[in-house]
Design an enzyme around this catalytic site. Structure first.
Site, PDB file in Angstrom:
ATOM      1  N   SER A 829     -11.930   7.303 -49.033  1.00  0.00           N
ATOM      2  CA  SER A 829     -11.464   5.937 -48.030  1.00  0.00           C
ATOM      3  C   SER A 829     -12.017   5.158 -48.760  1.00  0.00           C
ATOM      4  CB  SER A 829     -11.586   6.102 -46.670  1.00  0.00           C
ATOM      5  OG  SER A 829     -12.771   6.854 -46.574  1.00  0.00           O
ATOM      6  N   LYS A 872     -11.163   5.659 -36.963  1.00  0.00           N
ATOM      7  CA  LYS A 872     -12.219   4.201 -38.042  1.00  0.00           C
ATOM      8  C   LYS A 872     -11.720   3.141 -37.490  1.00  0.00           C
ATOM      9  CE  LYS A 872     -11.386   6.327 -41.900  1.00  0.00           C
ATOM     10  NZ  LYS A 872     -10.579   6.110 -43.664  1.00  0.00           N
TER      11      LYS A 872
END
Length: 940
Positions: A829, A872
């Protein structure tokens, strides 16, 4: 052949020679002691077991016939030979008598510690030996079987049978009177209750049982060996009754004259496995044992009605007997089985096993095992269910309860509410069908009855047709009824997120009983399926035990820690055993090895929990509907702490809300600086520590009489003083920026709490090498390589080189580092952040410090989707980030974000690195940007 006997087809059976003057009669259970000299018995037993296995008989060795034949008088000489002295090797076919009894071996009785060993046999019918076919290793002969053929029209037989019953009752009456006479201490007498049951047994016999009653009474009275042989040889029922009546008259007369009471003794023995212990028993010391009291199959003698521990049929005078316990164990078992409303197959098995139990002596080793099995059948809730709370307010009440018990977990709540809604609709359909069936049945009843309420003797043709139509309509309507098949739910998530408590809330909302089964560490398949009854101390599996405990057929079962169940090993595969339990297409007929009767589990709502799906076998995982329960975010933890944890800990530690007060800053401090977990267990422990510290302060202030100095409101400084120095430190966005530094995002940096991660890139003179530090994983390293390859390939378009063929890494080396070097980092990511960091370094352009980004990169520069968006972005908001770049494919994940996150962050979706660059440096135009941007929309 005798006039009152009929013969059957001859058959070849093993022969058991009887010693000690013992004579087995039909209908009598007898114990045949076995000594080391009886070498024929082990061979005979082995043959019987082999034949039973070949026939695959469900009743075992009971279906294999044997014959018990007394030895002739000449074989004994002038005295009876003892069991211990009798040597089978000295016996030949001339010593075997002509008459015997066909018998069934009902068990093997023995005690491994004392060396005792015996066969338990039950007489069936008389036989006559036609031809001896084998002598060693055991006798075997062709025999002709005879059964009593009684004519109910025989007047002479009726008179003789009445006389037999009369003299038998007289014997019982003498026994009852004699039992009341004081006896010497320790003498055993017949229990009054058994005397009453003997009298009842005699009264219940009918003319067809005349021969059986004669045999039974002959076995009870004192008679010589020769006299018992004469009874055995009496094929004719009249002749037999005549001989037994004479013996009874002699016995009664003797007892009346001398006031002597016949005592019958036996000694219980511990059960042994006949095959495993057989050879061992022959090597141990021998202990004599007298014959046991034979019990007729029709009698019901409960073992708890006798006081003498050595004999359940006898009791000592003066000790409490069973006078007040008229209801026997058999009657209680029958009542339990009737109340259980067993299905047809289970009822058939229960009746068969109960019949076998009636024929067993309570001192047999198998008696208690058999009784326990029948009790287990009666305790299983075959048809008992709890009514679900399904009404107009069902969904509203369930939603309120789930929201009160749990904050968040919206997906799990949604699925459970869907199940409740389906149940509610099915119930409505079934209620409507039941109403229609009732109308048709009333119409059918009106056809079959007259106006005065009496039944019609015969229906007219048109009425018969109407009746057939009504019956067909009822069948069609009943087929329309909807059957509930409960789903199999799997809640997957980190520890402490409320999976178990969520299952409890479901049971509470439905009004069903709840049972938890812990599967962690189970290594034996039998824990699920149960042990076969052939094993010692066998038990049903955890599923059946759970049903017995809750007492209903539709509970909520929580299969906790299903991912930690053992895999295939020496004791089977527990995970494979769960396949049948958790398959909606199979669990309507679940087979437990102990019960051996199909059990319907389709009405049970199974909810399984797991922490890791990777350890669950794929076939088992395929049978369950997975609901992911993610770790709580910081925002969710604040709500949970304020609504649930703080009130609970205040109450547990003896405080009240006016004596200790938390605010959001205090709770946030505990969450961010003192806990690192997905759930809230550590958070609850830390809140408890704070409450205990405040309890000490309050108690000291109260004892000193200075309550005015006590301060109930907590602040951040109090938390640091009570809990000590901070255990963890959150990453905070930089205030200033510099080239080569980019803020990335991680989802699970601290056990479910999202956070930011700085990516630092430094350039130095070198030969094009790349150095990676910060404990980066393989996937993260590959992301750096992909990002660097894309930057090198587009260096001219980015304005990093003067010519298209120049190498941006010529005479240069770079160092990529992620702070917190002791913490492992990995995951696909960070590709976009790595590429932007390299471009920032090479172009000497800083990235805004309040901007963060996440997304993987391909060699074509495409930004691909990543996971953990919710965690996140919550971590980014907490760290002070203002703008976040996300992959365009993650637009769907933004819909599930809390409102606070959507309002606090500017979320920008990008599909290519060029698009990301245009948002990061909107005022800068790169030389080759327009040419490359034209093609980055294509996904080919």
């Amino acid at each position: 052949m005798a006039p009152n006997a009929s013969s059957k087809q001859p058959l070849v059976v093993p022969i058991i020679p009887q010693t000690t003057g013992a004579v087995l009669l039909p209908g009598v259970i007898q114990r045949i002691p076995v000594s080391p000299n009886r070498a024929d018995i082990p061979s005979l037993l082995a043959t019987v077991y082999t034949r039973a296995a070949a026939q695959k008989s469900p009743s075992g060795i009971e279906n294999i016939p044997v014959a018990c034949v007394p030895l002739t008088n000449d074989a004994f000489g002038q005295k009876s030979i003892d069991d211990d002295d009798y040597d089978i090797s000295q016996t030949d076919r001339t010593d075997i008598g002509e008459y015997g009894v066909r018998a069934k071996i009902t068990g093997v009785d023995g005690n491994g510690r004392t060396g005792e060993f015996a066969l338990l046999v039950r007489g069936v019918s008389r036989v006559k030996i036609e031809k001896m076919t084998q002598e060693r290793p055991f006798f075997e002969a062709k025999v002709e079987e005879y059964t009593d053929d009684v004519s109910t029209n025989d007047v002479a037989l009726q008179k003789m049978f009445a006389q037999l019953k009369l003299i038998s009752k007289e014997l019982v009456a003498v026994l009852r009177i004699s039992s009341m006479i004081p006896r010497p201490n320790g003498a055993l007498v017949l229990s009054p209750l058994i005397a009453r049951r003997l009298e009842f047994f005699i009264s219940q016999r009918e003319l067809k049982d005349a021969g059986y009653l004669a045999d039974f009474m002959a076995n009870l009275i004192e008679a010589s060996y020769a006299e018992k042989l004469q009874v055995l040889a009496a094929w004719d029922v009249k002749d037999r009754i005549s001989k037994v009546v004479k013996l009874l008259e002699r016995q009664v007369g003797s007892m009346k004259n001398s006031v002597q009471i016949t005592t019958i003794t036996t000694t219980p023995a511990d059960a042994v496995n006949p095959l495993d212990e057989l050879n061992k028993l022959f090597q141990r010391s021998k202990v004599k044992r007298p014959p046991m009291l034979p019990m007729p199959p029709g009698m019901k003698a409960p073992s708890n009605l006798y006081s003498d521990p050595r004999n359940p049929y006898l009791q000592r005078p003066g000790t409490p007997g069973g006078e007040d316990q008229e209801l026997s164990e058999m009657d209680e078992l029958e009542q339990k089985l009737e109340a259980a409303k067993l299905p047809a197959e289970a009822k058939r098995v229960a009746e068969r096993e109960l019949k076998r139990l009636r024929q067993m002596n309570p001192q047999m080793a198998e008696y208690q095992t058999q009784k326990t099995y029948i009790e287990t059948l009666a305790e299983i809730p075959w048809s008992v269910v709890t009514d679900d709370r399904l009404g107009p307010e069902t969904l509203k009440r369930a939603r309120t309860q789930l929201d009160d018990d749990h904050y968040g977990l919206e997906k799990a709540k949604k699925r459970l509410l869907e199940y409740l809604a389906v149940l509610r609709l099915k119930q409505s359909v079934n209620d409507e069908v039941d109403g229609q069936v009732k109308i048709v049945e009333e119409e059918l009843e009106s056809l079959e009855t007259r106006e005065d309420g009496t039944a019609k003797e015969e229906l007219r043709p048109e009425e018969k047709k109407q009746k057939q139509d009504c019956l067909a309509k009822v069948d069609v309507l009943k087929k329309k009824k909807m059957v509930d098949k409960s789903p199999i739910l799997l809640l997957v998530g980190p520890p402490g997120v409320g999976k178990t408590s969520l299952a409890r809330s479901v049971a509470s909302a439905l009004g069903r009983k709840f049972h938890r089964i812990s599967l962690g560490g189970i290594r034996d398949e039998a824990e699920i399926r149960g042990h076969r009854r052939t094993y010692v101390a066998s038990l049903p599996g955890l599923i059946v035990q759970g049903l017995k405990k809750v007492g209903v057929a539709n509970p909520v079962f929580l299969l906790d820690e299903i991912d930690k169940a053992g895999s295939a090993g020496h004791y089977g595969d527990p995970s494979a055993a769960l396949l049948e339990v958790l398959d909606p297409e199979q669990n309507h007929s679940f087979h437990d090895h102990y019960i051996s009767v199909p059990i319907d589990l389709s009405r049970v709502l199974f909810i399984a929990t797991a922490n890791d799906m990777n350890t669950i076998p794929a076939p088992l995982l395929d049978r369950m509907e997975m609901i992911y329960v993610p770790g709580y975010t910081t925002l969710e933890k604040r709500h949970i702490a304020m609504r649930h944890l703080i009130p609970k800990q205040i109450r547990v530690n003896g405080m009240s809300s006016d004596k200790v007060a938390f605010n959001m800053d205090v709770v946030s401090k505990i969450i961010e600086s003192y806990t690192r977990e997905s759930g809230v267990r550590s958070l609850e422990r830390e809140i408890g520590s704070v409450c205990r510290a405040k309890a000490v302060e309050f108690a000291e202030a109260k004892d000193d009489g200075q309550l005015e100095r006590y301060r109930a409101q907590l602040n951040v400084e109090d938390i640091e003083r009570i809990l000590g120095i901070e255990k963890f430190e959150e990453e905070i966005a930089e205030k200033t920026s510099r080239p080569g530094i980019v803020t990335g995002l991680v989802a699970y940096s601290s056990g479910g709490n999202g956070s930011i991660l700085f990516i630092e890139v430094a350039s130095m003179p070198g030969n094009g090498t790349v150095q990676l530090t910060g404990k980066l994983g393989d996937v993260l390293k590959e992301s750096v390589e992909v990002a660097l390859s894309w930057v090198k390939a587009h260096a001219f378009a980015l304005g990093l080189t003067a010519n298209p063929g120049d190498n941006v890494m010529k005479e240069r080396s770079i160092h990529v580092h992620c702070p917190s070097g002791s913490i492992p980092k990995d995951g696909p990511s960070s590709g976009m952040a790595q590429a932007v960091a390299l471009i920032s370094l090479f172009s000497d352009k800083a990235v805004p410090p309040t901007m963060a980004m996440t997304g993987e990169i391909s060699l074509r520069g495409r930004i691909t989707a990543v996971g953990g968006i919710k965690e996140k972005l919550i971590g980014a908001l907490r760290a002070g980030v203002k703008t976040v770049l996300l992959p365009a494919q993650n637009k769907k994940d933004v819909k599930d974000l809390p409102v606070e996150v959507k309002e606090g962050l500017e979320i920008i979706h990008v599909g290519h690195v060029w698009e990301a660059i245009s948002h990061i440096w909107p005022d800068h135009i790169f030389p080759g940007m327009e040419q490359d941007v034209a093609g980055f929309e294509s996904r080919l």
